[in-house]
Design an enzyme around this catalytic site. Sequence first.
Site, PDB file in Angstrom:
ATOM      1  N   ASP A 125       0.868  -1.179   0.000  1.00  0.00           N
ATOM      2  CA  ASP A 125       0.000   0.000   0.000  1.00  0.00           C
ATOM      3  C   ASP A 125       0.905   1.229   0.000  1.00  0.00           C
ATOM      4  OD1 ASP A 125      -1.699  -2.191   0.744  1.00  0.00           O
ATOM      5  OD2 ASP A 125      -3.095  -0.786   1.682  1.00  0.00           O
ATOM      6  N   LYS A 181      -6.583   3.644  -3.463  1.00  0.00           N
ATOM      7  CA  LYS A 181      -7.023   3.616  -2.068  1.00  0.00           C
ATOM      8  C   LYS A 181      -7.252   5.048  -1.604  1.00  0.00           C
ATOM      9  CE  LYS A 181      -5.057   2.259   2.457  1.00  0.00           C
ATOM     10  NZ  LYS A 181      -3.939   1.512   3.098  1.00  0.00           N
ATOM     11  N   LYS A 207      -9.955   0.569  -2.665  1.00  0.00           N
ATOM     12  CA  LYS A 207      -9.886   0.252  -1.247  1.00  0.00           C
ATOM     13  C   LYS A 207     -10.288   1.492  -0.458  1.00  0.00           C
ATOM     14  CE  LYS A 207      -6.735  -1.075   2.516  1.00  0.00           C
ATOM     15  NZ  LYS A 207      -5.394  -1.642   2.881  1.00  0.00           N
TER      16      LYS A 207
END
Length: 282
Positions: free
Chosen positions: A124, A187, A216
């Site tokens: 991430d 995300k 996400k």
Amino acid sequence: MTTRYTQSEWRTIIDDAERNLPSSFPLYKAPSLGTPDFAKCIDHTLLKLEATREQIDELCEEARRHEFLSVCVRLKWVERAVHNLQGSSVVVACVVGFHEGTYSVSEKVKEASMAVAAGALELDMVINYPLLKQQRYSQVFTDVAAVRNVAPHPVVLKVILETSKLTRVDIVAGCKVAQAANADFVKTSTGFGGQGATEENVRLMKSIIGPNMKVKASGGVKTVNECVAMMEAGAERIGTSNGVWIMKEAQSLLEDFTHVAGDKGRKNSRPADSLTRMFSSS
């Protein structure tokens, strides 16, 4: 690493994406509460700097017990988490360039390489959102593409936009840059930089990336209600440190609903599906 497009080409791509945004957005189906598919949408997260070994061990035990998709940790804890989760289906995700996103490309590449070497199967990474806001799209692309280069598929790459810092146009641009760099997810947030995920931003991001990437939602998702709302907006993964509470809340609601349904003689209905629909925004 060469840039994929010129500044003029980036501007055209982003303008076209913004111009073609839909006037309305679909409502996506969230997995039924209390099912393995619901649990597999959750990245069980612990990213505070003062996290201890005992807390990481507990995080992994909870993820194993609830069969979450992943635990998301900082680099220093990747090896321990991988060891703790051996024999389970839970994978380890590691943050990169966290949480400011302004680390150099070489620093992000080093961190990503070390995470993968330690056993992380997902990354991430925080996009360099100050550069994104300055419309320096080629530099932002190089940042993401460099991490993708040292962590090719099947490693899953999620690009954190930090939407609370961005305008609508910046979010469109961030999604298109991540897409061009072959990221797997965009995300919403780090959870450390202001407002976290919102349904509005999740819908926007999903509409930009289309069917070949995923969203996400992360930052401030603390309840089953919020979790389902993000899924219905288009998120396919939820990053949260409240995964255990969300699962307990879901199970409690499911049990209550099943009891009521049974009292009404509807035991053959599908309570998990029915209960999930109760959270629909339309």
